[in-house]
Scaffold this motif. Structure first.
Motif, short mmCIF file in Angstrom:
data_model
loop_
_atom_site.label_atom_id
_atom_site.label_comp_id
_atom_site.label_asym_id
_atom_site.label_seq_id
_atom_site.Cartn_x
_atom_site.Cartn_y
_atom_site.Cartn_z
N UNK A 34 -9.61 -9.02 6.72
CA UNK A 34 -10.85 -8.54 6.14
C UNK A 34 -10.77 -7.15 5.55
N UNK A 35 -9.77 -6.37 5.95
CA UNK A 35 -9.66 -4.99 5.48
C UNK A 35 -8.70 -4.84 4.31
N UNK A 37 -6.82 -1.71 -0.02
CA UNK A 37 -5.88 -1.69 -1.14
C UNK A 37 -6.49 -1.06 -2.38
N UNK A 38 -7.77 -1.30 -2.62
CA UNK A 38 -8.41 -0.77 -3.83
C UNK A 38 -8.62 0.73 -3.76
N UNK A 39 -8.60 1.32 -2.56
CA UNK A 39 -8.86 2.76 -2.41
C UNK A 39 -7.59 3.58 -2.25
N UNK A 86 0.83 -1.21 0.00
CA UNK A 86 0.00 0.00 0.00
C UNK A 86 0.86 1.26 0.00
N UNK A 87 1.95 1.24 0.76
CA UNK A 87 2.83 2.40 0.80
C UNK A 87 3.53 2.61 -0.54
N UNK A 88 3.84 1.51 -1.24
CA UNK A 88 4.43 1.64 -2.57
C UNK A 88 3.45 2.32 -3.54
#
Length: 726
Positions: free
Chosen positions: A462-463, A468-470, A392-394
């Motif tokens: 679950x998150x 990741x998509x947002x 996510x940070x990438x």
């Protein structure tokens, strides 16, 4: 007992030795000659440049007085001592009474047994005749912090935490400060009964002066912006800051407030980074007056705070040092990438491997306990959670210095090796470096994903997909300030190329250094093991001496006694070697790996720039030119010429869209340059961590070398009585 702690008192006459035993290497030195041996303890004043006596071990009382000097502790320690002095608990001008020291326990949550142990460690079990000095109070506060963290209460534990001392919660100090502020407020109100003090005499309510910070002038010029970009920091505060102190906010993140005051006429400036505490209302009015006098700051011109918060002040607005706005010069206060190092101890995250695996037989995984003392959080995470966070940070911060994750498994020639306990421990330490690099970064440490990772107690499985998509790049939707591009240095790209070349070479060098250091550690462990084997062999040898020298056994007891002494000191040497190898493995090697990870992170940041910083502006310009030509042809067509319905509107919309895309891509390119510039300014401070690494390593080697010398010197005294046949 500490490895470098107190030693038993010497017997009378022990220090007076014959000329034959005063040196390890000289058996025939004349009596009365100058003591020039490097390992000699004599007091003679020889002319040799090496005439320097080996330092003696100090008693426990002396150790407490020198363990934590005022120059190597957080400001909260200094403020606590000063608050006790101001509250009337002083034993003179530089000491605190025992009652004042016990006041620190009020409301701290430390039980009576622990309080007694702490007091005994500091005072040695005796009533201090002249009170407790500043260093002794520092040790006491550190022990309170260890007690609150449920750590071992010993001077050894304090010595191990010297680089990262705990900052305990001591409500008594806040109460004393509140009472003092209220008292000063009441005394400052005008009254007809007030008597004006003479101008040359201090007011009886004035507090004792703060201890002077050392070495401030030597670092006065460290606030210069290495990039020479004055417009970037326009309106920021750089001098005369008000005093602030750090207090965690509700979510555990240190609150930051921009400092005020600016230096006129200085065309090379950098922002000041500090934090503040929640003061009582009576004290906050004083700060408000200071702010009104010095002026307000504006953090919208760039810097750390502009990312993600375009309309707010900068994220800390740069870097600062002590509470007067000067760069800190305290040893131990440097932090990796900490800039003008913060006056507070940097946040530390611990990662502990849980003993039991989780999951089905073929799909078992290990869990880690991730704990942040500053945030007051403890969560359970698995390795895949760390991987998800880095992914996510990438996506969001591709142009920032992202920390490295240790590998999940080790592969050799395409085949994965079995994960043994040694690899699992190395991976845990790699996760520790990863987590601490995140929270100490001025932007990544404030990212909501990082906060959620460290504080949300539930599982993240679950998150993951939803979050990741947002995730979007940090520059998405951000408008380019009109003066930002002009504020960037003209030689910025050349600087990037120079730094990239140096970082690439330094990263390769540190990778080799870490490999060599691991080999040295294993070699030292092997030498230590051979010392132990040699000791056991000598002990076994004493069993054969009576039979070996059966002709005359009168000297055999003295012979065996000397051999036993050698075996004993060999075992002691083995312990020292083994302990030093452990310190290298857990301390020095990790420091080298931290610097290696930093360099590799910067190298990868430049590699990502090559992949993701591209644009198609030239193609869009050609397409705009083509569409505008088509529009012109449509406008000049004959009135009776056939035209497709809506064709003109489509061309106009395409031109508008392409022009806006060019504007957005140009703004993104400027933001990328600014981001890389700020990241390199942050990375620039890692050089101070390198200095600290070498300083502490050299000190550790000196301490272990001195212990080895004392060990072998004691052996030379014990074998003096072995039979010599004279």
């Amino acid at each position: 007992m500490s490895l470098f702690g107190s030693s038993p008192p010497e017997e009378p006459g022990q220090s007076t030795r014959s000329g034959k035993s005063q040196s390890l290497f000289d058996d025939d030195r004349p009596t009365g000659a100058a003591n020039s041996s490097l390992f000699d303890d004599g007091d003679g004043s020889g002319s040799s440049p090496w005439d320097m006596p080996t330092p003696k071990k100090s008693a426990k009382g002396d150790l407490v007085k020198t363990l934590l000097p005022a120059t190597s502790v957080p400001e909260s320690y200094v403020d606590a001592f000063d608050a006790l002095l101001e509250a009337g608990f002083g034993a003179g001008t530089s000491a605190i009474t025992l009652a004042g020291a016990r006041k620190l326990f009020d409301g701290s949550g430390v039980n009576a047994h622990e309080q007694t142990r702490i007091v005994n460690l500091v005072t040695g079990g005796q009533e201090p005749s002249s009170g407790l000095g500043r260093s002794e109070i520092n040790v006491l506060i550190a022990l309170i912090g260890l007690a609150q963290e449920h750590e071992e209460l010993s001077l050894d534990a304090v010595d191990e935490r010297r680089r990262n001392l705990p900052e305990p919660s001591i409500p008594a100090i806040q109460q004393l400060r509140t009472a003092k502020v209220s008292e000063n407020t009441e005394n400052s109100s005008p009254s007809s009964h007030d008597i004006k003090a003479p101008p040359n005499e201090p007011s009886p309510d004035s507090s004792p002066p703060k201890s002077k910070r050392l070495g401030r002038d030597s670092l006065e010029n460290l606030d210069a912006d290495p990039w020479g970009s004055p417009a970037l920091h326009k309106g920021h505060a750089h001098t005369n800051p008000v005093r602030n102190e750090a207090t965690p906010s509700a979510n555990g993140v240190t609150a930051a407030r921009p400092l005020v005051g600016a230096a006129a006429g200085n065309n090379r400036t950098t922002s000041a980074f500090t934090t503040h505490s929640e003061l009582p209302d009576s004290a906050s009015s004083t700060l408000a007056n200071d702010d009104a006098t010095a002026g307000q700051t504006d953090g919208s011109a760039g810097g750390w705070g502009s990312f993600g918060n375009p309309g707010q002040g900068g994220l800390g607005n740069g870097f600062s040092g002590d509470d007067q706005g000067n760069p800190s010069s305290r040893p131990g206060s440097r932090s990796l990438g900490g800039g003008r190092t913060n006056r507070h101890i940097e946040e530390t995250v611990t990662v502990t491997l849980l003993p039991e695996k989780e999951g089905m037989f073929l799909f078992q995984h290990r869990n880690y306990e991730v704990k942040s003392a500053r945030r007051g959080s403890t969560v359970i995470r698995r390795y895949s959670d760390f991987v998800w966070l880095l992914d996510c940070l990438h996506k969001k911060y591709p142009f920032r210095q992202l920390p490295l994750l240790p590998p999940k498994r080790v592969a050799v020639n395409g085949r994965h090796l079995a994960t043994d306990s040694n690899f699992i421990e190395k991976r845990r330490r790699g996760l520790v470096r990863f987590a601490n690099a995140l929270v100490r970064h001025p932007v990544l440490g404030q990212e909501e994903l990082v906060k959620m990772f460290l504080t949300v107690p539930t599982e993240l499985a679950g998150l993951r997909k939803q979050v990741s998509s947002s995730v979007q790049e940090e520059f998405t939707g951000r408008r380019l300030p009109p003066d930002l591009e002009d504020s960037l240095p003209t030689n910025l790209l050349e600087t990037f190329d120079t730094v990239r070349s140096g970082v690439r070479q330094s990263a390769e060098a540190y990778i080799n250094l870490c490999t060599l250091l691991e080999r040295l550690i294993k070699r030292n462990q092997g030498i230590a093991l051979d010392h132990l084997r040699f000791s056991h062999a000598l002990t076994d040898l004493t069993e054969f001496s009576p039979a070996t020298y059966a002709t005359d056994t009168n000297d055999v007891p003295l012979l065996n006694e000397g051999i036993t002494s050698t075996a004993k000191h060999l075992a002691t040497s083995q312990t020292l070697l083994d302990d030093e190898a452990r310190v290298w493995d857990e301390g020095v090697l990790e420091d080298f790996k931290k610097q290696r990870d930093t360099l590799v992170g910067v190298r990868d940041m430049f590699d990502r720039r090559d992949r993701y910083a591209r644009d198609n502006i030239p193609y869009l310009e050609r397409r705009i030119e083509s569409n505008e030509q088509k529009l012109a042809n449509l406008m000049n067509r004959p009135s009776n010429a056939p035209v497709k319905p809506g064709e003109q509107e489509k061309l106009e919309q395409a031109v508008r869209t392409d022009k806006q895309s060019i504007v957005d891509q140009h703004a993104r390119a400027v933001f990328i340059k600014e981001c890389l510039k700020d990241e390199l300014a942050f990375f620039q401070q890692s050089q101070y961590q390198v200095s600290k690494l070498h300083q502490e390593w050299s000190q550790e080697r000196v301490r272990y070398a001195e212990s080895q010398v004392e060990n072998w010197r004691a052996l030379s005294e014990e074998v003096e009585n072995m039979p010599s046949g004279d």
